[in-house]
Design a protein around this motif. Sequence first.
Motif, mmCIF file in Angstrom:
data_model
loop_
_atom_site.group_PDB
_atom_site.id
_atom_site.type_symbol
_atom_site.label_atom_id
_atom_site.label_comp_id
_atom_site.label_asym_id
_atom_site.label_seq_id
_atom_site.Cartn_x
_atom_site.Cartn_y
_atom_site.Cartn_z
ATOM 1 N N UNK A 1 -13.907 15.606 -10.146
ATOM 2 C CA UNK A 1 -13.167 14.466 -10.676
ATOM 3 C C UNK A 1 -13.418 13.233 -9.802
ATOM 4 N N UNK A 2 -13.835 12.141 -10.416
ATOM 5 C CA UNK A 2 -14.066 10.903 -9.680
ATOM 6 C C UNK A 2 -12.727 10.341 -9.209
ATOM 7 N N UNK A 3 -12.649 10.022 -7.925
ATOM 8 C CA UNK A 3 -11.411 9.531 -7.346
ATOM 9 C C UNK A 3 -11.464 8.011 -7.140
ATOM 10 N N UNK A 4 -10.294 7.387 -7.307
ATOM 11 C CA UNK A 4 -10.165 5.932 -7.236
ATOM 12 C C UNK A 4 -9.013 5.585 -6.308
ATOM 13 N N UNK A 5 -9.308 4.812 -5.264
ATOM 14 C CA UNK A 5 -8.265 4.370 -4.341
ATOM 15 C C UNK A 5 -7.525 3.190 -4.943
ATOM 16 N N UNK A 6 -6.204 3.328 -5.024
ATOM 17 C CA UNK A 6 -5.370 2.238 -5.526
ATOM 18 C C UNK A 6 -3.996 2.341 -4.893
ATOM 19 N N UNK A 7 -3.458 1.189 -4.487
ATOM 20 C CA UNK A 7 -2.113 1.158 -3.932
ATOM 21 C C UNK A 7 -1.445 -0.133 -4.383
ATOM 22 N N UNK A 8 -0.143 -0.097 -4.729
ATOM 23 C CA UNK A 8 0.541 -1.329 -5.134
ATOM 24 C C UNK A 8 0.454 -2.453 -4.112
ATOM 25 N N UNK A 9 0.266 -2.118 -2.833
ATOM 26 C CA UNK A 9 0.192 -3.172 -1.818
ATOM 27 C C UNK A 9 -1.078 -4.010 -1.973
ATOM 28 N N UNK A 10 -2.047 -3.543 -2.795
ATOM 29 C CA UNK A 10 -3.218 -4.366 -3.073
ATOM 30 C C UNK A 10 -2.807 -5.667 -3.767
ATOM 31 N N UNK A 11 -1.652 -5.626 -4.453
ATOM 32 C CA UNK A 11 -1.234 -6.774 -5.241
ATOM 33 C C UNK A 11 -0.044 -7.508 -4.638
ATOM 34 N N UNK A 12 0.970 -6.774 -4.211
ATOM 35 C CA UNK A 12 2.236 -7.383 -3.815
ATOM 36 C C UNK A 12 2.590 -7.015 -2.379
ATOM 37 N N UNK A 13 3.191 -7.909 -1.628
ATOM 38 C CA UNK A 13 3.315 -9.325 -1.960
ATOM 39 C C UNK A 13 2.072 -10.099 -1.557
ATOM 40 N N UNK A 14 1.803 -11.185 -2.246
ATOM 41 C CA UNK A 14 0.653 -12.028 -1.950
ATOM 42 C C UNK A 14 1.107 -13.439 -1.624
ATOM 43 N N UNK A 43 -6.283 8.698 -9.555
ATOM 44 C CA UNK A 43 -5.839 7.690 -8.598
ATOM 45 C C UNK A 43 -5.221 8.328 -7.365
ATOM 46 N N UNK A 44 -5.466 7.715 -6.219
ATOM 47 C CA UNK A 44 -4.769 8.130 -5.006
ATOM 48 C C UNK A 44 -4.405 6.897 -4.191
ATOM 49 N N UNK A 45 -3.336 7.007 -3.413
ATOM 50 C CA UNK A 45 -2.841 5.893 -2.602
ATOM 51 C C UNK A 45 -3.146 6.151 -1.130
ATOM 52 N N UNK A 46 -3.957 5.306 -0.511
ATOM 53 C CA UNK A 46 -4.288 5.495 0.910
ATOM 54 C C UNK A 46 -3.114 5.143 1.817
ATOM 55 N N UNK A 47 -3.177 5.630 3.034
ATOM 56 C CA UNK A 47 -2.257 5.219 4.091
ATOM 57 C C UNK A 47 -2.886 4.067 4.869
ATOM 58 N N UNK A 48 -2.268 3.655 5.972
ATOM 59 C CA UNK A 48 -2.864 2.638 6.834
ATOM 60 C C UNK A 48 -3.963 3.243 7.707
ATOM 61 N N UNK A 49 -5.017 2.503 7.901
ATOM 62 C CA UNK A 49 -6.052 2.892 8.858
ATOM 63 C C UNK A 49 -5.488 2.776 10.280
ATOM 64 N N UNK A 50 -5.863 3.706 11.142
ATOM 65 C CA UNK A 50 -5.317 3.716 12.496
ATOM 66 C C UNK A 50 -5.984 2.662 13.374
#
Length: 299
Positions: A1-14, A43-50
Amino acid sequence: MVKIAFDPCYIQPLPEGHRFPMQKYELIPEQLLHEGYITENNLFSPKECSREVVLWTHDAHYFDKLVQQTLTASEQRKIGFPQSPSLTHRELVIAQGTIDCCYHAMEQGVALNVAGGTHHAFADRGEGFCLLNDMAVAANYLLQKKLASRILIIDLDVHQGNGTASIFQHEERVFTFSMHGAHNYPFHKEQSNLDVPLTDGTDTLTYLQLLHQHLPRLLEEVQPDFAFYLSGVDILNTDKFGKLKVTPEGCRERDSYVFQLLKQKGIPVTVAMGGGYSPDVRTIVTAHCHTFKLAMDLY
Protein backbone atom coordinates in the motif's frame (compact mmCIF):
# COMPACT_ATOMS: atom_id res chain seq x y z
CA MET A 1 0.00 0.00 0.00
CA VAL A 2 1.41 3.39 -1.01
CA LYS A 3 1.78 5.57 2.07
CA ILE A 4 1.21 9.34 2.23
CA ALA A 5 2.49 11.62 4.99
CA PHE A 6 -0.12 14.14 6.06
CA ASP A 7 -0.71 16.08 9.26
CA PRO A 8 -3.18 18.90 10.05
CA CYS A 9 -0.25 21.03 11.21
CA TYR A 10 0.75 21.31 7.53
CA ILE A 11 -2.12 23.79 7.26
CA GLN A 12 -2.98 25.29 10.65
CA PRO A 13 -2.06 27.63 12.08
CA LEU A 14 -0.45 29.69 9.33
CA PRO A 15 0.74 33.29 9.29
CA GLU A 16 -1.88 35.77 8.12
CA GLY A 17 -1.85 36.22 4.36
CA HIS A 18 -0.44 32.80 3.53
CA ARG A 19 -3.63 30.78 3.76
CA PHE A 20 -4.31 30.58 0.01
CA PRO A 21 -1.08 28.94 -1.22
CA MET A 22 -1.19 26.50 1.70
CA GLN A 23 -4.78 25.39 1.11
CA LYS A 24 -3.47 22.68 -1.16
CA TYR A 25 -2.06 20.70 1.76
CA GLU A 26 -5.57 20.23 3.09
CA LEU A 27 -7.30 19.85 -0.26
CA ILE A 28 -4.98 17.23 -1.82
CA PRO A 29 -5.86 14.37 0.57
CA GLU A 30 -9.49 15.48 0.62
CA GLN A 31 -9.68 15.25 -3.17
CA LEU A 32 -7.93 11.88 -3.31
CA LEU A 33 -10.26 10.50 -0.65
CA HIS A 34 -13.30 11.93 -2.43
CA GLU A 35 -12.30 10.29 -5.72
CA GLY A 36 -11.63 6.97 -4.01
CA TYR A 37 -7.96 6.90 -5.01
CA ILE A 38 -6.92 6.48 -1.40
CA THR A 39 -8.46 5.53 1.92
CA GLU A 40 -7.60 6.72 5.40
CA ASN A 41 -5.27 3.71 5.60
CA ASN A 42 -2.96 5.33 3.05
CA LEU A 43 -2.45 8.37 5.27
CA PHE A 44 -0.17 8.63 8.27
CA SER A 45 0.70 11.50 10.60
CA PRO A 46 4.40 12.03 11.37
CA LYS A 47 5.81 13.13 14.71
CA GLU A 48 8.44 15.85 15.17
CA CYS A 49 11.94 15.19 13.89
CA SER A 50 14.44 15.01 16.74
CA ARG A 51 17.13 17.60 17.40
CA GLU A 52 19.83 14.95 16.94
CA VAL A 53 18.63 14.08 13.46
CA VAL A 54 18.13 17.71 12.41
CA LEU A 55 21.71 18.52 13.47
CA TRP A 56 23.06 15.91 11.03
CA THR A 57 22.12 18.56 8.43
CA HIS A 58 21.52 21.93 10.09
CA ASP A 59 23.71 24.21 12.16
CA ALA A 60 22.99 23.98 15.91
CA HIS A 61 23.00 27.75 16.41
CA TYR A 62 20.42 28.22 13.65
CA PHE A 63 18.26 25.38 14.92
CA ASP A 64 18.27 26.81 18.44
CA LYS A 65 17.11 30.14 17.04
CA LEU A 66 14.13 28.40 15.45
CA VAL A 67 13.23 26.60 18.66
CA GLN A 68 13.82 29.58 20.95
CA GLN A 69 12.14 32.06 18.60
CA THR A 70 15.19 34.32 18.40
CA LEU A 71 15.52 34.83 14.65
CA THR A 72 16.33 38.42 13.76
CA ALA A 73 13.95 40.55 11.74
CA SER A 74 16.31 40.23 8.77
CA GLU A 75 16.37 36.44 9.05
CA GLN A 76 12.59 36.33 9.17
CA ARG A 77 12.32 38.52 6.07
CA LYS A 78 14.57 36.15 4.13
CA ILE A 79 12.37 33.24 5.15
CA GLY A 80 9.18 35.12 4.32
CA PHE A 81 7.27 34.03 7.42
CA PRO A 82 7.19 35.66 10.86
CA GLN A 83 8.59 33.21 13.38
CA SER A 84 6.21 31.24 15.58
CA PRO A 85 6.40 28.01 17.60
CA SER A 86 3.72 26.47 15.38
CA LEU A 87 5.76 27.17 12.25
CA THR A 88 8.85 25.49 13.72
CA HIS A 89 6.70 22.54 14.79
CA ARG A 90 5.31 22.33 11.26
CA GLU A 91 8.78 22.16 9.71
CA LEU A 92 9.90 19.47 12.15
CA VAL A 93 6.85 17.36 11.32
CA ILE A 94 7.41 17.81 7.58
CA ALA A 95 11.04 16.69 7.94
CA GLN A 96 10.05 13.61 9.92
CA GLY A 97 7.33 12.88 7.37
CA THR A 98 9.93 12.76 4.61
CA ILE A 99 12.12 10.45 6.71
CA ASP A 100 9.15 8.17 7.44
CA CYS A 101 8.32 8.14 3.73
CA CYS A 102 11.78 6.71 3.06
CA TYR A 103 10.98 3.62 5.09
CA HIS A 104 7.66 3.18 3.30
CA ALA A 105 9.34 3.71 -0.08
CA MET A 106 11.87 0.98 0.68
CA GLU A 107 8.92 -1.39 1.21
CA GLN A 108 6.55 -0.23 -1.51
CA GLY A 109 8.81 1.52 -4.03
CA VAL A 110 7.32 4.96 -3.50
CA ALA A 111 5.91 7.14 -0.72
CA LEU A 112 4.72 10.74 -0.83
CA ASN A 113 4.67 13.67 1.56
CA VAL A 114 1.74 16.03 1.02
CA ALA A 115 4.08 18.85 2.09
CA GLY A 116 7.86 19.06 1.91
CA GLY A 117 10.30 20.04 -0.77
CA THR A 118 11.72 22.85 1.38
CA HIS A 119 14.80 23.10 -0.82
CA HIS A 120 15.66 26.76 -0.14
CA ALA A 121 16.72 26.06 3.45
CA PHE A 122 20.50 26.11 3.94
CA ALA A 123 22.37 24.43 6.78
CA ASP A 124 22.61 27.70 8.71
CA ARG A 125 19.62 29.73 7.53
CA GLY A 126 16.19 29.67 6.00
CA GLU A 127 15.04 31.28 2.78
CA GLY A 128 12.06 31.32 0.45
CA PHE A 129 9.42 30.03 2.92
CA CYS A 130 11.73 27.15 3.91
CA LEU A 131 13.07 26.74 7.46
CA LEU A 132 14.44 23.19 7.43
CA ASN A 133 15.46 21.26 4.33
CA ASP A 134 13.37 18.11 4.62
CA MET A 135 14.97 16.17 1.76
CA ALA A 136 18.47 17.01 2.96
CA VAL A 137 17.55 15.94 6.50
CA ALA A 138 16.11 12.68 5.18
CA ALA A 139 19.06 12.01 2.85
CA ASN A 140 21.55 12.49 5.68
CA TYR A 141 19.40 10.25 7.87
CA LEU A 142 19.63 7.46 5.29
CA LEU A 143 23.40 7.88 5.08
CA GLN A 144 23.86 7.97 8.86
CA LYS A 145 21.71 4.86 9.31
CA LYS A 146 23.46 3.13 6.38
CA LEU A 147 20.12 2.64 4.65
CA ALA A 148 21.50 4.07 1.41
CA SER A 149 24.97 4.56 -0.01
CA ARG A 150 24.28 6.67 -3.12
CA ILE A 151 21.38 9.10 -3.31
CA LEU A 152 19.98 11.10 -6.23
CA ILE A 153 17.85 14.18 -5.56
CA ILE A 154 15.70 15.00 -8.59
CA ASP A 155 14.48 18.57 -8.16
CA LEU A 156 11.99 19.57 -10.87
CA ASP A 157 10.49 22.53 -9.05
CA VAL A 158 10.71 25.70 -11.17
CA HIS A 159 13.04 27.22 -8.56
CA GLN A 160 16.58 25.96 -8.12
CA GLY A 161 17.17 23.85 -5.02
CA ASN A 162 19.84 26.26 -3.81
CA GLY A 163 19.82 25.15 -0.18
CA THR A 164 20.05 21.49 -1.14
CA ALA A 165 22.93 22.17 -3.55
CA SER A 166 24.82 24.05 -0.85
CA ILE A 167 24.28 21.43 1.84
CA PHE A 168 25.61 18.61 -0.34
CA GLN A 169 28.33 20.46 -2.23
CA HIS A 170 31.04 18.37 -0.54
CA GLU A 171 29.06 15.15 -0.08
CA GLU A 172 29.98 12.71 -2.85
CA ARG A 173 27.30 10.22 -1.84
CA VAL A 174 24.48 12.64 -2.74
CA PHE A 175 24.02 13.85 -6.32
CA THR A 176 21.83 16.94 -6.75
CA PHE A 177 20.00 17.46 -10.07
CA SER A 178 17.95 20.62 -10.58
CA MET A 179 15.95 21.67 -13.68
CA HIS A 180 14.73 25.21 -13.03
CA GLY A 181 13.98 28.62 -14.44
CA ALA A 182 17.23 30.40 -15.26
CA HIS A 183 15.74 33.83 -14.50
CA ASN A 184 13.60 32.82 -11.54
CA TYR A 185 14.15 32.83 -7.78
CA PRO A 186 16.73 32.39 -6.32
CA PHE A 187 18.50 35.04 -8.33
CA HIS A 188 21.86 33.92 -6.97
CA LYS A 189 22.11 30.24 -7.83
CA GLU A 190 24.22 27.70 -6.01
CA GLN A 191 25.96 24.92 -7.95
CA SER A 192 24.17 21.59 -8.04
CA ASN A 193 25.97 18.53 -9.34
CA LEU A 194 23.89 19.09 -12.47
CA ASP A 195 21.91 22.24 -13.16
CA VAL A 196 19.69 22.54 -16.22
CA PRO A 197 18.61 26.20 -16.46
CA LEU A 198 15.45 26.82 -18.49
CA THR A 199 14.75 29.99 -20.46
CA ASP A 200 11.50 31.88 -19.86
CA GLY A 201 8.70 30.45 -21.96
CA THR A 202 10.15 26.92 -22.18
CA ASP A 203 7.32 24.80 -23.60
CA THR A 204 6.22 21.22 -22.89
CA LEU A 205 8.14 19.61 -25.74
CA THR A 206 11.41 21.32 -24.91
CA TYR A 207 11.02 20.62 -21.20
CA LEU A 208 10.37 16.92 -21.70
CA GLN A 209 13.17 16.59 -24.25
CA LEU A 210 15.63 18.00 -21.73
CA LEU A 211 14.37 15.66 -19.01
CA HIS A 212 14.66 12.67 -21.37
CA GLN A 213 18.16 13.80 -22.31
CA HIS A 214 19.49 14.04 -18.76
CA LEU A 215 17.65 11.74 -16.35
CA PRO A 216 18.37 8.31 -17.91
CA ARG A 217 22.04 9.21 -18.25
CA LEU A 218 22.18 10.34 -14.62
CA LEU A 219 20.66 7.09 -13.40
CA GLU A 220 23.32 5.15 -15.30
CA GLU A 221 26.20 7.33 -14.12
CA VAL A 222 25.16 7.91 -10.51
CA GLN A 223 23.77 4.42 -9.86
CA PRO A 224 21.65 5.58 -6.90
CA ASP A 225 20.12 3.13 -4.47
CA PHE A 226 17.62 5.75 -3.30
CA ALA A 227 16.00 8.81 -4.89
CA PHE A 228 14.13 11.88 -3.77
CA TYR A 229 11.78 13.59 -6.21
CA LEU A 230 10.61 17.18 -5.77
CA SER A 231 7.58 17.39 -8.06
CA GLY A 232 6.74 21.10 -8.02
CA VAL A 233 3.83 22.09 -10.25
CA ASP A 234 5.04 25.68 -10.60
CA ILE A 235 6.30 24.67 -14.05
CA LEU A 236 2.69 25.02 -15.29
CA ASN A 237 1.79 27.65 -17.88
CA THR A 238 -0.85 28.95 -15.45
CA ASP A 239 1.62 29.60 -12.62
CA LYS A 240 1.92 33.22 -11.45
CA PHE A 241 5.66 33.03 -10.90
CA GLY A 242 6.95 30.09 -12.95
CA LYS A 243 7.59 31.80 -16.32
CA LEU A 244 7.40 28.44 -18.15
CA LYS A 245 4.79 27.16 -20.60
CA VAL A 246 4.38 23.52 -19.61
CA THR A 247 0.82 22.22 -19.96
CA PRO A 248 -0.96 20.13 -17.31
CA GLU A 249 -0.60 17.14 -19.64
CA GLY A 250 3.13 17.82 -19.87
CA CYS A 251 3.39 18.00 -16.09
CA ARG A 252 1.69 14.60 -15.80
CA GLU A 253 4.01 13.16 -18.45
CA ARG A 254 6.98 14.47 -16.47
CA ASP A 255 5.85 12.69 -13.31
CA SER A 256 5.02 9.49 -15.16
CA TYR A 257 8.42 9.45 -16.82
CA VAL A 258 10.30 9.92 -13.54
CA PHE A 259 8.28 7.21 -11.79
CA GLN A 260 8.62 4.73 -14.64
CA LEU A 261 12.39 5.13 -14.90
CA LEU A 262 12.89 4.73 -11.16
CA LYS A 263 10.58 1.73 -10.93
CA GLN A 264 12.23 0.01 -13.90
CA LYS A 265 15.57 0.29 -12.13
CA GLY A 266 14.20 -0.73 -8.74
CA ILE A 267 15.13 2.56 -7.09
CA PRO A 268 12.81 3.52 -4.20
CA VAL A 269 11.70 7.14 -4.23
CA THR A 270 10.31 9.58 -1.70
CA VAL A 271 8.27 12.39 -3.23
CA ALA A 272 7.52 15.89 -1.90
CA MET A 273 5.20 18.38 -3.54
CA GLY A 274 7.20 21.60 -3.71
CA GLY A 275 5.70 24.75 -5.24
CA GLY A 276 2.57 25.64 -7.15
CA TYR A 277 1.15 29.16 -7.47
CA SER A 278 -1.54 29.15 -10.14
CA PRO A 279 -4.27 31.74 -9.42
CA ASP A 280 -6.96 29.05 -9.12
CA VAL A 281 -6.19 26.67 -6.26
CA ARG A 282 -8.12 23.96 -8.12
CA THR A 283 -5.44 23.99 -10.82
CA ILE A 284 -2.74 23.46 -8.19
CA VAL A 285 -4.60 20.69 -6.39
CA THR A 286 -5.49 18.88 -9.61
CA ALA A 287 -1.86 18.93 -10.77
CA HIS A 288 -0.55 17.66 -7.43
CA CYS A 289 -3.26 14.99 -7.25
CA HIS A 290 -2.13 13.67 -10.63
CA THR A 291 1.30 13.06 -9.11
CA PHE A 292 -0.31 10.95 -6.37
CA LYS A 293 -2.57 9.12 -8.83
CA LEU A 294 0.31 8.25 -11.13
CA ALA A 295 2.25 6.85 -8.18
CA MET A 296 -0.76 4.88 -6.96
CA ASP A 297 -1.43 3.45 -10.44
CA LEU A 298 2.17 2.51 -11.17
CA TYR A 299 3.12 1.08 -7.80
